[in-house]
Design a protein around this motif. Structure first.
Motif, PDB file in Angstrom:
ATOM      1  N   VAL A 104       0.820  -1.217   0.000  1.00 47.28           N
ATOM      2  CA  VAL A 104       0.000   0.000   0.000  1.00 47.28           C
ATOM      3  C   VAL A 104       0.852   1.264   0.000  1.00 47.28           C
ATOM      4  CG1 VAL A 104      -1.875  -1.193   1.176  1.00 47.28           C
ATOM      5  CG2 VAL A 104      -0.160   0.028   2.522  1.00 47.28           C
ATOM      6  N   ASN A 105       0.198   2.378  -0.392  1.00 49.17           N
ATOM      7  CA  ASN A 105       0.911   3.657  -0.484  1.00 49.17           C
ATOM      8  C   ASN A 105       0.589   4.623   0.654  1.00 49.17           C
ATOM      9  OD1 ASN A 105      -1.671   4.451  -1.138  1.00 49.17           O
ATOM     10  ND2 ASN A 105      -1.203   5.044  -3.256  1.00 49.17           N
ATOM     11  N   LEU A 106      -0.259   4.198   1.590  1.00 46.06           N
ATOM     12  CA  LEU A 106      -0.575   4.982   2.788  1.00 46.06           C
ATOM     13  C   LEU A 106      -1.211   6.345   2.489  1.00 46.06           C
ATOM     14  CD1 LEU A 106       2.613   4.301   4.982  1.00 46.06           C
ATOM     15  CD2 LEU A 106       0.376   3.193   5.145  1.00 46.06           C
ATOM     16  N   ASP A 107      -1.948   6.445   1.383  1.00 43.01           N
ATOM     17  CA  ASP A 107      -2.584   7.730   1.083  1.00 43.01           C
ATOM     18  C   ASP A 107      -4.005   7.814   1.643  1.00 43.01           C
ATOM     19  OD1 ASP A 107      -4.046   6.117  -0.584  1.00 43.01           O
ATOM     20  OD2 ASP A 107      -3.714   7.301  -2.409  1.00 43.01           O
ATOM     21  N   GLY A 108      -4.423   6.790   2.381  1.00 39.91           N
ATOM     22  CA  GLY A 108      -5.746   6.817   2.995  1.00 39.91           C
ATOM     23  C   GLY A 108      -6.873   6.359   2.102  1.00 39.91           C
ATOM     24  N   THR A 109      -6.564   5.954   0.877  1.00 39.75           N
ATOM     25  CA  THR A 109      -7.585   5.437  -0.043  1.00 39.75           C
ATOM     26  C   THR A 109      -7.122   4.087  -0.567  1.00 39.75           C
ATOM     27  OG1 THR A 109      -6.675   6.260  -2.146  1.00 39.75           O
ATOM     28  CG2 THR A 109      -7.915   7.831  -0.779  1.00 39.75           C
ATOM     29  N   PRO A 110      -8.033   3.287  -1.145  1.00 40.03           N
ATOM     30  CA  PRO A 110      -7.641   1.983  -1.686  1.00 40.03           C
ATOM     31  C   PRO A 110      -6.936   2.068  -3.041  1.00 40.03           C
ATOM     32  CG  PRO A 110     -10.034   2.225  -1.729  1.00 40.03           C
ATOM     33  CD  PRO A 110      -9.489   3.468  -1.135  1.00 40.03           C
ATOM     34  N   GLY A 111      -6.857   3.266  -3.621  1.00 42.94           N
ATOM     35  CA  GLY A 111      -6.194   3.426  -4.915  1.00 42.94           C
ATOM     36  C   GLY A 111      -4.681   3.435  -4.776  1.00 42.94           C
ATOM     37  N   GLY A 112      -3.997   2.967  -5.811  1.00 43.13           N
ATOM     38  CA  GLY A 112      -2.543   2.967  -5.818  1.00 43.13           C
ATOM     39  C   GLY A 112      -1.926   1.840  -5.016  1.00 43.13           C
ATOM     40  N   ASP A 113      -2.756   0.882  -4.584  1.00 45.75           N
ATOM     41  CA  ASP A 113      -2.277  -0.286  -3.845  1.00 45.75           C
ATOM     42  C   ASP A 113      -2.365  -1.524  -4.735  1.00 45.75           C
ATOM     43  OD1 ASP A 113      -2.269   1.530  -1.738  1.00 45.75           O
ATOM     44  OD2 ASP A 113      -4.234   0.877  -1.007  1.00 45.75           O
ATOM     45  N   HIS A 114      -1.752  -2.607  -4.293  1.00 48.97           N
ATOM     46  CA  HIS A 114      -1.901  -3.866  -5.030  1.00 48.97           C
ATOM     47  C   HIS A 114      -1.538  -5.018  -4.105  1.00 48.97           C
ATOM     48  CE1 HIS A 114      -2.331  -6.565  -8.382  1.00 48.97           C
ATOM     49  NE2 HIS A 114      -2.453  -5.568  -9.242  1.00 48.97           N
ATOM     50  N   HIS A 115      -2.149  -6.185  -4.372  1.00 46.23           N
ATOM     51  CA  HIS A 115      -1.920  -7.357  -3.532  1.00 46.23           C
ATOM     52  C   HIS A 115      -1.403  -8.515  -4.372  1.00 46.23           C
ATOM     53  CE1 HIS A 115      -5.285  -9.263  -5.472  1.00 46.23           C
ATOM     54  NE2 HIS A 115      -5.073 -10.347  -4.742  1.00 46.23           N
ATOM     55  N   ALA A 116      -0.976  -9.579  -3.683  1.00 43.28           N
ATOM     56  CA  ALA A 116      -0.664 -10.858  -4.315  1.00 43.28           C
ATOM     57  C   ALA A 116      -0.994 -11.954  -3.307  1.00 43.28           C
ATOM     58  CB  ALA A 116       0.800 -10.933  -4.731  1.00 43.28           C
ATOM     59  N   ASN A 117      -1.303 -13.124  -3.821  1.00 42.87           N
ATOM     60  CA  ASN A 117      -1.673 -14.257  -2.970  1.00 42.87           C
ATOM     61  C   ASN A 117      -0.638 -15.371  -3.043  1.00 42.87           C
ATOM     62  OD1 ASN A 117      -4.536 -13.048  -3.919  1.00 42.87           O
ATOM     63  ND2 ASN A 117      -4.731 -13.990  -1.901  1.00 42.87           N
ATOM     64  N   THR A 118      -0.592 -16.165  -1.989  1.00 45.47           N
ATOM     65  CA  THR A 118       0.239 -17.358  -1.980  1.00 45.47           C
ATOM     66  C   THR A 118      -0.408 -18.390  -1.066  1.00 45.47           C
ATOM     67  OG1 THR A 118       2.499 -18.202  -1.682  1.00 45.47           O
ATOM     68  CG2 THR A 118       1.690 -16.645  -0.027  1.00 45.47           C
ATOM     69  N   ILE A 119      -0.043 -19.650  -1.240  1.00 46.02           N
ATOM     70  CA  ILE A 119      -0.536 -20.713  -0.365  1.00 46.02           C
ATOM     71  C   ILE A 119       0.642 -21.590   0.065  1.00 46.02           C
ATOM     72  CG2 ILE A 119      -2.806 -20.748  -1.460  1.00 46.02           C
ATOM     73  CD1 ILE A 119      -2.000 -23.390  -2.789  1.00 46.02           C
ATOM     74  N   LEU A 120       0.456 -22.290   1.177  1.00 47.59           N
ATOM     75  CA  LEU A 120       1.462 -23.239   1.657  1.00 47.59           C
ATOM     76  C   LEU A 120       0.736 -24.462   2.189  1.00 47.59           C
ATOM     77  CD1 LEU A 120       4.544 -23.627   2.169  1.00 47.59           C
ATOM     78  CD2 LEU A 120       4.122 -22.846   4.505  1.00 47.59           C
ATOM     79  N   SER A 121       1.068 -25.638   1.643  1.00 48.75           N
ATOM     80  CA  SER A 121       0.469 -26.888   2.097  1.00 48.75           C
ATOM     81  C   SER A 121       1.337 -27.498   3.196  1.00 48.75           C
ATOM     82  CB  SER A 121       0.330 -27.879   0.938  1.00 48.75           C
ATOM     83  OG  SER A 121      -0.574 -27.381  -0.034  1.00 48.75           O
ATOM     84  N   VAL A 122       0.705 -27.891   4.290  1.00 50.47           N
ATOM     85  CA  VAL A 122       1.418 -28.430   5.446  1.00 50.47           C
ATOM     86  C   VAL A 122       0.889 -29.837   5.737  1.00 50.47           C
ATOM     87  CG1 VAL A 122       2.034 -28.078   7.855  1.00 50.47           C
ATOM     88  CG2 VAL A 122       1.628 -26.094   6.376  1.00 50.47           C
ATOM     89  N   ASP A 123       1.790 -30.802   5.772  1.00 47.34           N
ATOM     90  CA  ASP A 123       1.415 -32.172   6.106  1.00 47.34           C
ATOM     91  C   ASP A 123       1.450 -32.364   7.617  1.00 47.34           C
ATOM     92  OD1 ASP A 123       1.097 -33.020   3.446  1.00 47.34           O
ATOM     93  OD2 ASP A 123       3.242 -33.346   3.235  1.00 47.34           O
ATOM     94  N   VAL A 124       0.316 -32.759   8.177  1.00 43.33           N
ATOM     95  CA  VAL A 124       0.218 -33.031   9.615  1.00 43.33           C
ATOM     96  C   VAL A 124       0.360 -34.536   9.810  1.00 43.33           C
ATOM     97  CG1 VAL A 124      -1.205 -32.820  11.681  1.00 43.33           C
ATOM     98  CG2 VAL A 124      -1.310 -31.059   9.897  1.00 43.33           C
ATOM     99  N   VAL A 125       1.368 -34.945  10.593  1.00 39.76           N
ATOM    100  CA  VAL A 125       1.674 -36.374  10.738  1.00 39.76           C
ATOM    101  C   VAL A 125       1.480 -36.810  12.184  1.00 39.76           C
ATOM    102  CG1 VAL A 125       3.271 -36.376   8.801  1.00 39.76           C
ATOM    103  CG2 VAL A 125       4.129 -35.882  11.090  1.00 39.76           C
ATOM    104  N   ASP A 126       1.263 -38.122  12.349  1.00 38.02           N
ATOM    105  CA  ASP A 126       1.079 -38.732  13.661  1.00 38.02           C
ATOM    106  C   ASP A 126       2.433 -38.897  14.342  1.00 38.02           C
ATOM    107  OD1 ASP A 126       0.567 -40.363  15.835  1.00 38.02           O
ATOM    108  OD2 ASP A 126      -0.912 -41.573  14.788  1.00 38.02           O
ATOM    109  N   PRO A 127       2.626 -38.363  15.562  1.00 41.36           N
ATOM    110  CA  PRO A 127       3.921 -38.480  16.246  1.00 41.36           C
ATOM    111  C   PRO A 127       4.384 -39.920  16.416  1.00 41.36           C
ATOM    112  CG  PRO A 127       2.532 -36.888  17.373  1.00 41.36           C
ATOM    113  CD  PRO A 127       1.678 -37.557  16.342  1.00 41.36           C
ATOM    114  N   SER A 128       3.450 -40.847  16.708  1.00 39.45           N
ATOM    115  CA  SER A 128       3.832 -42.243  16.903  1.00 39.45           C
ATOM    116  C   SER A 128       4.366 -42.850  15.620  1.00 39.45           C
ATOM    117  CB  SER A 128       2.636 -43.053  17.409  1.00 39.45           C
ATOM    118  OG  SER A 128       1.562 -43.012  16.473  1.00 39.45           O
TER     119      SER A 128
END
Length: 221
Positions: free
Chosen positions: A154-178
């Motif tokens: 963001v550009n901190l001008d107090g409006t939503p203009g002049g900003d831009h976003h991007a997305n990302t994901i992360l897959s996490v494997d949950v495993v059994d401790p035993s």
């Protein structure tokens, strides 16, 4: 006459609604949930629902990709501005398909079970803003949990203009401790000292067997 009255009310209502429609009032510098890009929340909405016009940042999410059931770990979202002189701060929204997200204090908070900023975070001199947060894996395993993250430059001008976003994901494997413990035991390699000790025991045993065999083979006198 009744139809004319209804039409007049609709026109007046529309005039009052125009300013609200023209300005995305749901944009929030103090954080917002439901805009991480997660298709299971808010129809997969992201920051582009209100912010736009700026340069798209480079966004990445780092942290463990294999976690024990019930384990608490830390992840970091990196938002790299590609317009260093204009887009000088960043915000975020992170959600997860399982487990529990947590704020580590300071620049993040939990809102509706998701992580977002408390206020836009200023970039470093290199144009980078980073946000660290916690996540506790669910108790049931095995399963795969996906973290959805949106980083907004963001550009901190107090409006939503002049900003831009991007997305990302992360897959996490949950495993059994035993299961991890059993695998560890099955793949443990003896240390050199342990291997030498085993070799000595085997050698002594073979020597003893040889002596015993010779004694039995000698004729009685």
């Amino acid at each position: 006459m009744k139809n004319v009255l209804i039409l007049t009310l609709l026109v007046i209502g529309g005039l009052f609604a125009l300013p609200w429609l023209a300005t995305p009032t749901w944009a929030s510098g103090t954080g917002i949930s439901g805009h991480s890009g997660n298709p299971a929340t808010n129809f997969g909405m992201s920051c582009n629902a209100c912010h736009g016009g700026g340069s798209e940042p480079v966004v990445s999410l780092t942290g463990p990709q294999t976690v024990l059931a019930g384990e608490s770990v830390v992840y970091t979202l990196h938002v790299q501005s590609t317009a260093l002189a204009l887009q000088t701060a960043a915000g975020l929204n992170v959600s997860a398909t399982g487990g529990t997200l947590a704020s580590l204090g300071g620049d993040t908070q939990v809102m509706d079970g998701e992580v977002t900023q408390t206020s836009p975070k200023n970039n470093t001199g290199a144009g980078m803003a980073t946000f660290s947060f916690g996540w506790t894996a669910p108790m049931s395993a095995p399963q795969t949990v996906v973290l959805y993250a949106a980083g907004n430059s963001v550009n901190l001008d107090g409006t939503p203009g002049g900003d831009h976003h991007a997305n990302t994901i992360l897959s996490v494997d949950v495993v059994d401790p035993s299961a991890v413990e059993l695998t560890s035991l099955a793949t443990t390699t003896p240390t050199p000292s342990a291997a030498r000790a085993v070799a000595v025991v085997l050698l002594v045993g073979l020597v003893g067997l040889g002596v015993a065999w010779r004694r039995r083979a000698q004729p009685l006198r």
